[in-house]
Enzyme design. Structure first.
Site, short mmCIF file in Angstrom:
data_model
loop_
_atom_site.label_atom_id
_atom_site.label_comp_id
_atom_site.label_asym_id
_atom_site.label_seq_id
_atom_site.Cartn_x
_atom_site.Cartn_y
_atom_site.Cartn_z
N CYS A 58 0.84 -1.19 0.00
CA CYS A 58 0.00 0.00 0.00
C CYS A 58 0.88 1.24 0.00
O CYS A 58 1.71 1.41 0.89
CB CYS A 58 -0.93 0.03 1.20
SG CYS A 58 -1.94 1.51 1.25
N ASN A 82 -0.82 -4.09 -6.98
CA ASN A 82 -1.42 -2.95 -6.28
C ASN A 82 -1.24 -1.71 -7.17
O ASN A 82 -0.85 -1.83 -8.32
CB ASN A 82 -0.75 -2.76 -4.92
CG ASN A 82 -1.73 -2.18 -3.89
OD1 ASN A 82 -2.44 -1.23 -4.17
ND2 ASN A 82 -1.77 -2.76 -2.71
N THR A 83 -1.50 -0.56 -6.63
CA THR A 83 -1.49 0.67 -7.45
C THR A 83 -0.07 1.21 -7.70
O THR A 83 0.85 0.96 -6.93
CB THR A 83 -2.31 1.76 -6.74
OG1 THR A 83 -1.85 1.89 -5.40
CG2 THR A 83 -3.78 1.42 -6.72
N GLY A 98 -6.79 -2.49 -13.55
CA GLY A 98 -7.45 -1.96 -14.74
C GLY A 98 -8.44 -2.87 -15.43
O GLY A 98 -8.95 -2.52 -16.50
C1 LIG Z 1 -10.14 3.43 -3.42
C2 LIG Z 1 -9.20 2.27 -3.39
C3 LIG Z 1 -8.89 1.65 -2.19
C4 LIG Z 1 -8.01 0.58 -2.14
N1 LIG Z 1 -7.74 -0.03 -0.95
C5 LIG Z 1 -6.92 -1.10 -0.92
C6 LIG Z 1 -6.66 -1.80 0.29
O1 LIG Z 1 -7.19 -1.47 1.35
N2 LIG Z 1 -5.79 -2.86 0.27
C7 LIG Z 1 -5.19 -3.27 -0.90
O2 LIG Z 1 -4.43 -4.23 -0.88
N3 LIG Z 1 -5.45 -2.64 -2.07
C8 LIG Z 1 -6.28 -1.57 -2.11
N4 LIG Z 1 -6.53 -0.95 -3.30
C9 LIG Z 1 -5.88 -1.45 -4.52
C10 LIG Z 1 -6.83 -2.35 -5.32
O3 LIG Z 1 -7.20 -3.47 -4.57
C11 LIG Z 1 -6.17 -2.80 -6.64
O4 LIG Z 1 -5.00 -3.54 -6.35
C12 LIG Z 1 -5.79 -1.62 -7.51
O5 LIG Z 1 -6.77 -0.62 -7.43
C13 LIG Z 1 -5.61 -2.00 -8.98
O6 LIG Z 1 -6.77 -2.57 -9.50
P1 LIG Z 1 -7.88 -1.74 -10.33
O7 LIG Z 1 -7.15 -0.99 -11.40
O8 LIG Z 1 -8.82 -2.77 -10.85
O9 LIG Z 1 -8.53 -0.82 -9.36
C14 LIG Z 1 -7.42 0.12 -3.34
C15 LIG Z 1 -7.74 0.74 -4.55
C16 LIG Z 1 -8.62 1.80 -4.60
C17 LIG Z 1 -8.93 2.43 -5.93
#
Ligand SMILES: Cc1cc2nc3c(=O)[nH]c(=O)nc-3n(C[C@H](O)[C@H](O)[C@H](O)COP(=O)(O)O)c2cc1C
Ligand SMILES: Cc1cc2nc3c(=O)[nH]c(=O)nc-3n(C[C@H](O)[C@H](O)[C@H](O)COP(=O)(O)OP(=O)(O)OC[C@H]3O[C@@H](n4cnc5c(N)ncnc54)[C@H](O)[C@@H]3O)c2cc1C
Ligand SMILES: Cc1cc2nc3c(=O)[nH]c(=O)nc-3n(C[C@H](O)[C@H](O)[C@H](O)COP(=O)(O)OP(=O)(O)OC[C@H]3O[C@@H](n4cnc5c(N)ncnc54)[C@H](O)[C@@H]3O)c2cc1C
Ligand SMILES: Cc1cc2nc3c(=O)[nH]c(=O)nc-3n(C[C@H](O)[C@H](O)[C@H](O)COP(=O)(O)O)c2cc1C
Ligand code: FES
Ligand code: FES
Lengths: 287, 306, 306, 287
Positions: free
Chosen positions: B132, B194-195, B246
């Site tokens: 994170c 993750n992001t 994504g």
């Molecule tokens: C608003 C938000 C909150 C998130 N909270 C968490 C979290 O608490 N724990 C975690 O491991 N990833 C968290 N993520 C990451 C997502 O689980 C995911 O890995 C990431 O957004 C990429 O996927 P996506 O493009 O489909 O959103 C969060 C993402 C977003 C957008």
């Protein structure tokens, strides 16, 4: 948060009752565009077909509208529900950026993905009501005025709408309000309609003149809400305010839309999309 | 053709289908109850839990970007105890597998949480968030350091028999190094990614648009990066890889399976299309049927390189 | 207010304004001649040159992604000798500063090219591409290794008095480490960032959509990542930073200046808006005028953090 | 590449001359939509206002059209110029994906950012001409037929257009071709119009029947082009083909649109947007 939810038992009653704001289970629908009319220079009136949403909606609640199927802009946009008529519900929106620009071009017959109704709307209560609108804040307050009357909370003459704007074009729905029979007072900053100045001056007058307790319901720019809340507190009147923040989900899951909870011991946050958008002024503005 | 077999296996955990929600984007499931039938999900991953409750970061916490968004929620959550007391009873009775995403500020906190969750009926898997970007202490430091990743995974492994997933950060030079470290230390599966760490600035105030300054980039914008990393990791380790980043359509999901993902998570797409999980599930089913692939597992890792 | 002062300085090189083109996205300038007045650019960065001519990768070489694109051109170029012979005579007489982007397969090749270009009149700066993800030999390996970056930069520095820019890759855990290595070894400026490594897959063929398998992600999708890295690098080093990655509007450019960029490069935006460079230039000018900032340099690095 | 450019001196002459394909300096304009008409189930005829482009365009050249101001889809889309009339130029497009779906919704009066004319068009030459179109390949070939006649390269009866498609709906511009007075023969795979089968069977017949040398100009799916080129080579006739590949810039700078150069010693690539889209068949298909 938990405390608040249990206090109102919001999830069990999808329709606004005597003391409960609306907060049913939202639906996600493809809503057909019935009308999309420009009503002032930059404000549009959009009518959508959606029985599930129209039937469950209460004043102060909002919908999330996805403006296009492309991923730019990515997120749906929140708009207050302005009125419902049978299976149809309307919003008023101002063109301020990319999303609303696209929305303005949406043609009758196209469909839009809409989620709603969302959030906790206004808590309706009997007795004299003072609705204080800044600009497009009138959108949900019109719905509220209608509901206060239609559901028997107020007689039309018990409802006063104070509408403020920068200029004459910002004062919306004058005919509709007139039809409702509510009392309307207007201020504009440039003096082009009604009294010149800010709507808060009218609020003070109304509070001063009130012989009985009066309930305030307000929607508009944050500075205005804060001012209105301050006047209400000083006068000992209950005041609800409808807030706006940037939102991603509208459903309470992203935790992106929060505002700081007022007068909490440490930092604590409330989701505008879930605990709000309508709050008791004291929840969000410290006194 | 019959309905294709969508079951996939993560460690000893069998999922009815490979469609999972991504942590932090689906709340505790209830929020979507009126919109989709959450019992059709393969697994539900809940918002990250920390040992103690966390208020989260001050707002603004989110910013929209081109085909993506930045978030810096700061792991607002009720804390482990309240989670077990207030949320688990409801979650336990749902059909989808339940994955609890946890984040500690120290190794000990991770271990303590994993141990506590191991005793909980209804918790099917633990997902270690070592990635994170929005929490000052802990978080990223583990995920960008192979040795720390290895040690943490091994210590958590030692205290739990639940399926153990480790969620990797993309903000590293070579994700396969972290992937191998986690796999070798006993992870049953790896969640990738993750992001990406990003920044946005408000021109009027000349301040960052997030109170936390930087935030995590998610959404369609990052899909090519996520897909590349899933492909790299799937080739580098023997444990299943869960693809995330994504994914918003069934076509996206199928790309991830071909690249080597055993399951996929849907995150940001839930925000702009609340039925995304169901749309993806239906699309995958139709695709397999059309291609006459009887088992989803036959699709996994079938990228043709020559 | 008078017209704001847009001049910026990179090493000893003074640019009339901070708007540059990004390597590989503007050809040799001629192609845009009928569309914009290229003489209004601050600098023109030409397509990467290698020592010997390179045919480039087989097609497909590009894929569109959400708000971005992947490319794997494979550095198709005429080679250093033909560049000097055929392209330089035209380029030399243009008003904008001329930056030659070079990529070697070995350190020696970089040094040889830099030395050859040092003798060339009209070449104002050399940009070392140590970050191209699409060339098997060379490229990425330098950019992800601080020691290699340092050694290469120092060796090139030793053979040229031209302004020396080093272009960094975003595909690293900590870009400031590479930035410091390059700056300490004598770079006059750092170009931040090159593309993010990505993958896209064709569902019909189950092949990568690029013949090269992976490619570099560019465009608006990556802007938040680029902006974050520019901010990090600008705080970490004393040399000027040139921001690049997803800039397509003047607002984007201003974000980069506030984050600490001294100049900016426009890449992919040239493809979807061939007048992007001019639009950005005009927008920056208007913004400074509106904000009553008399010198662009007063805007640089003004991000407010508290 | 360099060799080819010098061979034709393309950049010095913006209008197609006796032996030179068009390749002037492109312009980037905001073009007003004059008409956007659906002409078959999924094909639209779009008319745009743009004197700079219309005046410089030659048959076989194309334009890049940005379908929206959003960055999804990101890249402009290439379309062949179908005809020019004064300051107006037209394209025909089939709805196949996100970009063309958006384009189909573009309303009259809106503007589109367009760059063009781009690429090297057909090399016009006197004498009998056989134009072989697969589906939408007819779009540029119609322009070519018109130009061959209007510029005095051919009499109408010297121009034969062979149009192939899957079904009757794929055979476009029949009226326009009739007006030009050229000879038209049609094949459809489902036999719903003209002769059943592939257009290549007609090509062979035409070549067999020809007493004098005949020039082939072809546009359509790659497999068709390759087949046509093979027949032309076998018959010793010159053949130009117009290719399509994915493009980012259309201007020759991204190097993304290349095809392999035929019969080169090592790998060598030609840019479809710059050395093409029209090539001499031998440049791109090995014999
Ligand atoms: C608003 C938000 C909150 C998130 N909270 C968490 C979290 O608490 N724990 C975690 O491991 N990833 C968290 N993520 C990451 C997502 O689980 C995911 O890995 C990431 O957004 C990429 O996927 P996506 O493009 O489909 O959103 C969060 C993402 C977003 C957008
Ligand atoms: C609960 C709720 C109810 C709302 N009801 C209405 C309504 O009934 N009618 C209506 O016109 N608008 C309403 N809004 C605001 C509306 O959501 C925004 O105007 C809209 O999202 C802007 O989208 P855009 O893409 O056009 O602008 P963007 O490109 O997203 O933004 C353009 C500009 O507007 C600013 N902006 C964006 N969102 C907001 C916001 N929420 N508050 C203040 N400034 C903002 C941005 O910072 C930017 O400067 C409501 C917002 C909320 C949260
Ligand atoms: C020089 C040139 C001239 C062209 N002229 C015309 C024309 O006159 N009329 C017309 O309708 N189209 C023409 N095209 C093709 C046209 O550019 C594409 O159909 C269009 O870009 C598709 O955009 P989209 O966003 O709708 O589809 P996308 O979503 O981009 O793609 C949808 C599907 O179409 C495929 N596709 C996309 N582009 C092409 C392509 N170039 N060739 C084959 N398949 C493709 C994709 O792989 C995908 O399967 C031309 C292309 C080139 C290069
Ligand atoms: C088609 C294409 C070709 C490129 N070629 C080069 C190159 O030769 N040398 C280089 O250093 N960067 C090259 N780049 C990277 C760009 O210069 C730039 O760093 C990157 O695209 C990010 O900026 P953007 O998002 O504005 O495009 C190329 C990018 C693209 C899209
Ligand atoms: S908008 Fe997502 S929690 Fe409120
Ligand atoms: S499309 Fe860019 S070089 Fe051809």
């Amino acid at each position: 948060m938990d405390k608040k939810q249990s206090q109102f038992q919001t999830d069990s009653n999808p329709k606004p009752g005597i003391t409960e704001p609306s907060s049913g289970s939202p639906r996600h629908i493809e809503a057909k565009v019935l009308a999309n009319r420009r009503i002032t220079n930059d404000v549009y009136h959009l009518s959508l077909m959606g029985e599930e949403i129209a039937a469950a909606a209460g004043p102060g609640q909002f919908v999330m509208v996805r403006v296009s199927q492309a991923v730019d802009p990515l997120l749906p946009r929140p708009f207050s529900i302005h009125r419902v008529m049978g299976a149809r519900f309307d919003i008023l929106f101002r063109v301020v950026g990319q999303g609303t620009r696209i929305l303005a071009k949406t043609a009758v017959g196209e469909t839009l993905a809409v989620t709603g109704p969302l959030g906790r709307g206004f808590l309706l209560a009997p007795g004299r009501a003072l609705l204080v609108a800044g600009g497009l804040g009138l959108a949900p307050l019109f719905f509220l005025a209608q509901d206060l009357i239609n559901r028997g909370f107020c007689r039309p003459d018990e409802v006063t709408v104070l509408a403020g704007g920068r200029g004459r074009a910002d004062i919306l729905c004058r005919e509709e309000l007139a039809e409702l029979g509510v009392r309307v007072q207007i201020t504009t900053e440039d003096g082009s309609l009604g009294r010149p100045g800010l709507v808060t001056s009218l609020v003070q007058e109304q509070l001063d003149a009130a012989s009985e307790p009066i309930r305030l319901y307000s929607c508009g720019p944050k500075a205005m809400l804060q001012a209105v809340a301050g006047l209400a507190v000083a006068a000992g009147c209950p005041c609800q305010v409808s807030l706006e923040t940037g939102m991603a989900c509208g459903l309470g899951v992203c935790l992106g839309c929060v505002v700081r909870k007022a007068d909490a011991p440490g930092p604590a946050y409330l989701r505008v999309c879930r605990e709000g958008p309508v709050f008791d002024a004291g929840e969000v503005f410290s006194s | 053709m019959n309905h294709p077999d969508l079951t996939v296996t993560l460690g000893r955990l069998k999922l009815a289908n490979p469609v999972m929600t991504a942590s932090g984007t689906f709340g505790y499931g209830e929020e979507y109850a009126g919109i989709i039938d959450i019992n059709r999900l393969g697994a539900l991953v809940v918002k990250g839990i920390s040992l103690r409750p966390r208020p989260g970061n001050p707002p603004p916490r989110i910013v929209e970007t081109a085909a993506g968004m930045l978030n810096a929620i700061g792991l607002q959550n009720v804390g482990l105890t309240a989670f077990i007391r207030d949320k688990l009873p409801y979650l336990r009775h749902l059909v989808p597998a339940l994955v609890v995403n946890i984040l500690g500020e120290t190794e000990d906190e991770y271990v303590e949480m994993a141990a506590a969750l191991s005793d909980q009926e209804g918790v099917d898997a633990i997902e270690l968030n070592i990635s994170c970007p929005n929490v000052a202490a802990g978080g990223l430091i583990f995920g960008a350091d192979a040795e720390a990743t290895s040690r943490l995974t091994a210590r958590v492994r030692a205290v739990t028999k639940k399926t153990l997933l480790v969620k990797l950060t993309p903000n590293v030079t070579d994700i396969t190094v972290m992937a191998k470290a986690a796999a070798d230390a006993g992870a049953d599966g790896l969640t990738v990614i993750n992001t990406l760490l990003g920044l946005a600035i408000d021109l009027t105030t000349r301040r960052p648009r997030l109170a936390n300054i930087t935030g995590g980039l998610s959404g369609p914008a990052i899909k090519p990066v996520a897909l590349r990393m899933v492909w790299q990791v799937a080739r580098a380790v023997d444990v299943p890889v869960i693809g995330v980043g994504g994914i918003s359509t069934w076509q996206d999901a199928v790309e991830f399976f071909i690249a080597g993902a055993t399951a996929i998570q849907i995150g940001t797409a839930n925000f702009f299309n609340p039925t995304a999980t169901m749309d993806v599930l239906e699309g995958i089913t139709a695709y397999l049927t059309d291609c006459e692939v009887t088992k989803l597992t036959d699709l996994i890792g079938t990228l043709r390189l020559s």
